[in-house]
Design a protein around this motif. Structure first.
Motif, PDB file in Angstrom:
ATOM      1  N   THR A   2      12.977  48.635   1.731  1.00  0.00           N
ATOM      2  CA  THR A   2      13.681  49.777   2.333  1.00  0.00           C
ATOM      3  C   THR A   2      12.761  50.569   3.259  1.00  0.00           C
ATOM      4  O   THR A   2      13.226  51.111   4.265  1.00  0.00           O
ATOM      5  CB  THR A   2      14.301  50.696   1.261  1.00  0.00           C
ATOM      6  OG1 THR A   2      13.291  51.109   0.338  1.00  0.00           O
ATOM      7  CG2 THR A   2      15.432  49.978   0.529  1.00  0.00           C
ATOM      8  N   ILE A   3      11.480  50.621   2.940  1.00  0.00           N
ATOM      9  CA  ILE A   3      10.537  51.284   3.854  1.00  0.00           C
ATOM     10  C   ILE A   3      10.484  50.519   5.171  1.00  0.00           C
ATOM     11  O   ILE A   3      10.506  51.118   6.251  1.00  0.00           O
ATOM     12  CB  ILE A   3       9.136  51.412   3.224  1.00  0.00           C
ATOM     13  CG1 ILE A   3       9.158  52.443   2.089  1.00  0.00           C
ATOM     14  CG2 ILE A   3       8.095  51.793   4.281  1.00  0.00           C
ATOM     15  CD1 ILE A   3       7.874  52.502   1.279  1.00  0.00           C
ATOM     16  N   ALA A   4      10.442  49.203   5.107  1.00  0.00           N
ATOM     17  CA  ALA A   4      10.402  48.393   6.327  1.00  0.00           C
ATOM     18  C   ALA A   4      11.658  48.601   7.175  1.00  0.00           C
ATOM     19  O   ALA A   4      11.583  48.734   8.398  1.00  0.00           O
ATOM     20  CB  ALA A   4      10.229  46.916   5.979  1.00  0.00           C
ATOM     21  N   VAL A   5      12.817  48.652   6.533  1.00  0.00           N
ATOM     22  CA  VAL A   5      14.061  48.905   7.271  1.00  0.00           C
ATOM     23  C   VAL A   5      14.011  50.301   7.898  1.00  0.00           C
ATOM     24  O   VAL A   5      14.407  50.496   9.050  1.00  0.00           O
ATOM     25  CB  VAL A   5      15.296  48.725   6.362  1.00  0.00           C
ATOM     26  CG1 VAL A   5      16.573  49.191   7.053  1.00  0.00           C
ATOM     27  CG2 VAL A   5      15.433  47.259   5.926  1.00  0.00           C
ATOM     28  N   ILE A  16       9.323  58.870   6.628  1.00  0.00           N
ATOM     29  CA  ILE A  16       9.578  58.142   5.395  1.00  0.00           C
ATOM     30  C   ILE A  16       9.180  58.946   4.161  1.00  0.00           C
ATOM     31  O   ILE A  16       9.745  58.768   3.085  1.00  0.00           O
ATOM     32  CB  ILE A  16       8.850  56.778   5.446  1.00  0.00           C
ATOM     33  CG1 ILE A  16       9.490  55.924   6.542  1.00  0.00           C
ATOM     34  CG2 ILE A  16       8.869  56.061   4.107  1.00  0.00           C
ATOM     35  CD1 ILE A  16       8.676  54.735   6.978  1.00  0.00           C
ATOM     36  N   GLY A  17       8.219  59.833   4.332  1.00  0.00           N
ATOM     37  CA  GLY A  17       7.703  60.584   3.188  1.00  0.00           C
ATOM     38  C   GLY A  17       6.744  59.740   2.375  1.00  0.00           C
ATOM     39  O   GLY A  17       6.797  59.733   1.150  1.00  0.00           O
ATOM     40  N   SER A  18       5.904  59.000   3.072  1.00  0.00           N
ATOM     41  CA  SER A  18       4.977  58.088   2.423  1.00  0.00           C
ATOM     42  C   SER A  18       3.597  58.233   3.038  1.00  0.00           C
ATOM     43  O   SER A  18       3.426  58.889   4.065  1.00  0.00           O
ATOM     44  CB  SER A  18       5.489  56.649   2.595  1.00  0.00           C
ATOM     45  OG  SER A  18       4.697  55.737   1.884  1.00  0.00           O
ATOM     46  N   ILE A  78       2.392  52.584   5.215  1.00  0.00           N
ATOM     47  CA  ILE A  78       3.153  52.247   6.429  1.00  0.00           C
ATOM     48  C   ILE A  78       2.387  51.225   7.262  1.00  0.00           C
ATOM     49  O   ILE A  78       2.971  50.256   7.753  1.00  0.00           O
ATOM     50  CB  ILE A  78       3.455  53.524   7.253  1.00  0.00           C
ATOM     51  CG1 ILE A  78       4.196  54.561   6.409  1.00  0.00           C
ATOM     52  CG2 ILE A  78       4.220  53.177   8.524  1.00  0.00           C
ATOM     53  CD1 ILE A  78       5.426  54.062   5.699  1.00  0.00           C
ATOM     54  N   ARG A  79       1.081  51.417   7.419  1.00  0.00           N
ATOM     55  CA  ARG A  79       0.277  50.463   8.195  1.00  0.00           C
ATOM     56  C   ARG A  79       0.307  49.073   7.554  1.00  0.00           C
ATOM     57  O   ARG A  79       0.383  48.062   8.266  1.00  0.00           O
ATOM     58  CB  ARG A  79      -1.158  50.960   8.349  1.00  0.00           C
ATOM     59  CG  ARG A  79      -1.290  52.043   9.407  1.00  0.00           C
ATOM     60  CD  ARG A  79      -2.740  52.333   9.760  1.00  0.00           C
ATOM     61  NE  ARG A  79      -3.439  53.071   8.722  1.00  0.00           N
ATOM     62  CZ  ARG A  79      -3.399  54.391   8.571  1.00  0.00           C
ATOM     63  NH1 ARG A  79      -2.679  55.134   9.391  1.00  0.00           N
ATOM     64  NH2 ARG A  79      -4.088  54.965   7.611  1.00  0.00           N
ATOM     65  N   ASN A  80       0.248  49.019   6.228  1.00  0.00           N
ATOM     66  CA  ASN A  80       0.312  47.716   5.558  1.00  0.00           C
ATOM     67  C   ASN A  80       1.649  47.017   5.807  1.00  0.00           C
ATOM     68  O   ASN A  80       1.695  45.815   6.082  1.00  0.00           O
ATOM     69  CB  ASN A  80       0.075  47.876   4.049  1.00  0.00           C
ATOM     70  CG  ASN A  80      -1.353  48.224   3.719  1.00  0.00           C
ATOM     71  OD1 ASN A  80      -2.275  47.965   4.493  1.00  0.00           O
ATOM     72  ND2 ASN A  80      -1.559  48.834   2.569  1.00  0.00           N
TER      73      ASN A  80
END
Length: 145
Positions: free
Chosen positions: A8-11, A35-37, A42-44
């Motif tokens: 879901t983060i990727a989407v 995203i709140g992350s 995110i970079r990974n």
């Protein structure tokens, strides 16, 4: 079964890149704010999307771009890009059933076909949805809020 939040983060990443493209420089810090992350997470994920040929990452002022139309990127593409076990079967079979037991000796034969069919249905369902579907829904939600 549970899929990690990486999917879901990727989407979210891909939807935000498309939405903010041309308006903002898209960076991992920018996306992490949406995203709140943590930007490292995110970079990974971005690295995995890049390796899968879904995004292009340019250092400096280039930022992130999506490498093909959203309608050509399926949920299965994203899943396979970011879920580390995506090339494996959904179900892992216990390794040492007792061959002296009639159930232990035959459980693979009894279950394998059903599990392969479930895996195939899961992948077929993921193929049915594209990032264009998500993007269109998101744009509509922004429009009516």
């Amino acid at each position: 079964m549970q899929i990690s939040t990486k999917f879901t983060i990727a989407v979210h990443v891909l939807t935000a890149v498309q939405y903010f493209s041309g308006t903002y420089k898209i960076t991992s810090d920018f996306l992490a704010g949406s995203i709140g992350s943590n930007p490292v997470i995110i970079r990974n994920i971005m690295s995995q999307l890049r390796e899968a040929g879904i995004i292009v990452v340019k250092r400096g002022p280039g930022g992130i771009t999506i490498d093909r139309p959203l309608a050509e990127i399926t949920f299965l593409d994203v899943y396979k890009a970011v879920e580390t076990n995506s090339e494996e079967n959904l179900f892992r079979f216990h390794e040492n059933p007792n061959p002296a037991c009639p159930v232990g000796r035959n459980i693979h034969r009894a279950l394998d076909k059903s599990l392969r069919e479930i895996q195939q249905h899961f992948e077929d369902d993921l193929r049915r949805y594209t990032l264009a579907d998500v993007y269109d829904e998101m744009v509509e939600a922004v429009r009516i809020e």
